[in-house]
Design a protein around this motif. Sequence first.
Motif, PDB file in Angstrom:
ATOM      1  N   GLY A   1       0.830  -1.199   0.000  1.00 56.87           N
ATOM      2  CA  GLY A   1       0.000   0.000   0.000  1.00 56.87           C
ATOM      3  C   GLY A   1       0.861   1.244   0.000  1.00 56.87           C
ATOM      4  O   GLY A   1       2.085   1.191   0.150  1.00 56.87           O
ATOM      5  N   ARG A   2       0.208   2.377  -0.158  1.00 56.51           N
ATOM      6  CA  ARG A   2       0.915   3.654  -0.148  1.00 56.51           C
ATOM      7  C   ARG A   2       1.206   4.110   1.291  1.00 56.51           C
ATOM      8  O   ARG A   2       0.550   3.688   2.229  1.00 56.51           O
ATOM      9  CB  ARG A   2       0.070   4.705  -0.876  1.00 56.51           C
ATOM     10  CG  ARG A   2      -0.021   4.481  -2.368  1.00 56.51           C
ATOM     11  CD  ARG A   2      -1.195   5.211  -2.981  1.00 56.51           C
ATOM     12  NE  ARG A   2      -2.467   4.620  -2.581  1.00 56.51           N
ATOM     13  CZ  ARG A   2      -3.652   4.990  -3.049  1.00 56.51           C
ATOM     14  NH1 ARG A   2      -3.725   5.964  -3.937  1.00 56.51           N
ATOM     15  NH2 ARG A   2      -4.754   4.396  -2.647  1.00 56.51           N
ATOM     16  N   LYS A   3       2.194   4.986   1.393  1.00 56.61           N
ATOM     17  CA  LYS A   3       2.631   5.458   2.711  1.00 56.61           C
ATOM     18  C   LYS A   3       2.894   6.959   2.645  1.00 56.61           C
ATOM     19  O   LYS A   3       3.712   7.425   1.851  1.00 56.61           O
ATOM     20  CB  LYS A   3       3.894   4.702   3.136  1.00 56.61           C
ATOM     21  CG  LYS A   3       4.433   5.052   4.513  1.00 56.61           C
ATOM     22  CD  LYS A   3       5.628   4.166   4.809  1.00 56.61           C
ATOM     23  CE  LYS A   3       6.261   4.455   6.145  1.00 56.61           C
ATOM     24  NZ  LYS A   3       7.441   3.580   6.399  1.00 56.61           N
ATOM     25  N   LEU A   4       2.179   7.685   3.491  1.00 53.64           N
ATOM     26  CA  LEU A   4       2.299   9.139   3.575  1.00 53.64           C
ATOM     27  C   LEU A   4       2.782   9.501   4.968  1.00 53.64           C
ATOM     28  O   LEU A   4       2.222   9.035   5.967  1.00 53.64           O
ATOM     29  CB  LEU A   4       0.932   9.779   3.314  1.00 53.64           C
ATOM     30  CG  LEU A   4       0.756  11.250   3.688  1.00 53.64           C
ATOM     31  CD1 LEU A   4       1.654  12.140   2.846  1.00 53.64           C
ATOM     32  CD2 LEU A   4      -0.712  11.659   3.556  1.00 53.64           C
ATOM     33  N   VAL A   5       3.820  10.336   5.043  1.00 51.17           N
ATOM     34  CA  VAL A   5       4.364  10.756   6.336  1.00 51.17           C
ATOM     35  C   VAL A   5       4.277  12.276   6.440  1.00 51.17           C
ATOM     36  O   VAL A   5       4.681  12.994   5.516  1.00 51.17           O
ATOM     37  CB  VAL A   5       5.829  10.303   6.505  1.00 51.17           C
ATOM     38  CG1 VAL A   5       6.362  10.723   7.873  1.00 51.17           C
ATOM     39  CG2 VAL A   5       5.939   8.793   6.326  1.00 51.17           C
ATOM     40  N   ILE A   6       3.761  12.753   7.578  1.00 52.45           N
ATOM     41  CA  ILE A   6       3.586  14.185   7.831  1.00 52.45           C
ATOM     42  C   ILE A   6       4.370  14.522   9.088  1.00 52.45           C
ATOM     43  O   ILE A   6       4.067  14.010  10.172  1.00 52.45           O
ATOM     44  CB  ILE A   6       2.095  14.515   8.000  1.00 52.45           C
ATOM     45  CG1 ILE A   6       1.331  14.147   6.713  1.00 52.45           C
ATOM     46  CG2 ILE A   6       1.899  15.990   8.347  1.00 52.45           C
ATOM     47  CD1 ILE A   6      -0.165  14.034   6.906  1.00 52.45           C
ATOM     48  N   SER A   7       5.370  15.376   8.964  1.00 53.58           N
ATOM     49  CA  SER A   7       6.329  15.558  10.056  1.00 53.58           C
ATOM     50  C   SER A   7       5.802  16.379  11.222  1.00 53.58           C
ATOM     51  O   SER A   7       6.220  16.173  12.357  1.00 53.58           O
ATOM     52  CB  SER A   7       7.596  16.232   9.520  1.00 53.58           C
ATOM     53  OG  SER A   7       7.387  17.625   9.306  1.00 53.58           O
ATOM     54  N   GLY A   8       4.896  17.338  10.969  1.00 54.76           N
ATOM     55  CA  GLY A   8       4.619  18.330  12.003  1.00 54.76           C
ATOM     56  C   GLY A   8       5.853  19.190  12.226  1.00 54.76           C
ATOM     57  O   GLY A   8       6.751  19.249  11.376  1.00 54.76           O
TER      58      GLY A   8
END
Length: 307
Positions: free
Chosen positions: A202-209
Amino acid sequence: MSLLRLTFLGTSAAQPTLHRNLSGLAVKADADLLLFDCGEGSQRQMVRYGTGFSVDAVFFTHFHADHYLGIIGFLRTLGMMGREHPVQLYGPPTARRVLHQAVHLGVDALAFPVEIHELKDGDVVRRGGYSVQAVGVDHRINALAYVLAEDERPGRFNVEKARALGVPEGPSFGKLQKGEAVTLADGTTVRPEDVVGTSRPGRKLVISGDTRPCASLVKASQDADLLVHESTFSDDEQERAIETRHSTAREAARVAREAGARRLILTHLSSRHDTDPTKLLVQAREEYKGPVEVAHDGLTVELPLRD
């Protein structure tokens, strides 16, 4: 999950500018609409960029004012629109205290439930077809990054092979695609592995803040389809980045390189780089050779399925 679309509602750090609103990111994950942070003015940006207001959950990275004050007015707007079903709010510890105050600010009570959840490093929120994991990061106060990970997808269904094995088209095809064996009229059993390829990631999205570059974020971003990383400062503002526990564009790019992320988008820009983020982009590209861009308010990105 077929659709995974990001709309940047706000890309400025600390204060709004003429061109950039405060932090906010809308993510459409199939039928779900999620917000990651909700800075002041986010609801106006949602109108402006057409995301809709049917938000299922809001994930706060931390509770500096520029990342959460927009939730106060947004919840009131949902109430005026007649919302009845719950909104889920997530964030690091102090979420219950801070968000309770925000939810109950004002005279009128909300007409729909608001459920507040505190998350710590490693906690996972399961949703339909994907999960959101909290990752502890390095900021001045308790802060989280988030990893949205799509479930592993089934392999491709080989129609020609199924036909060759005598499987009739229709419900039997559907059963095999769902992982169920099918018994043919002659008693032969056809198993899913006979006609369905290996599972696909699956796809993977990372949001750092808001964060300094840190090992936990590098680990969480391994092989991410997209890393959205704050890049408040440029190289000549390194001391300020360390002092305020933020990142430079070069440091954000280094995280992407070390993690093997497939794409990098820089956001959370100091007002110094409001209208001309060229310096940030140049410095990031010196460090990371994959696709990289600087977000602007209204930028919309769709992540394609992995083959």
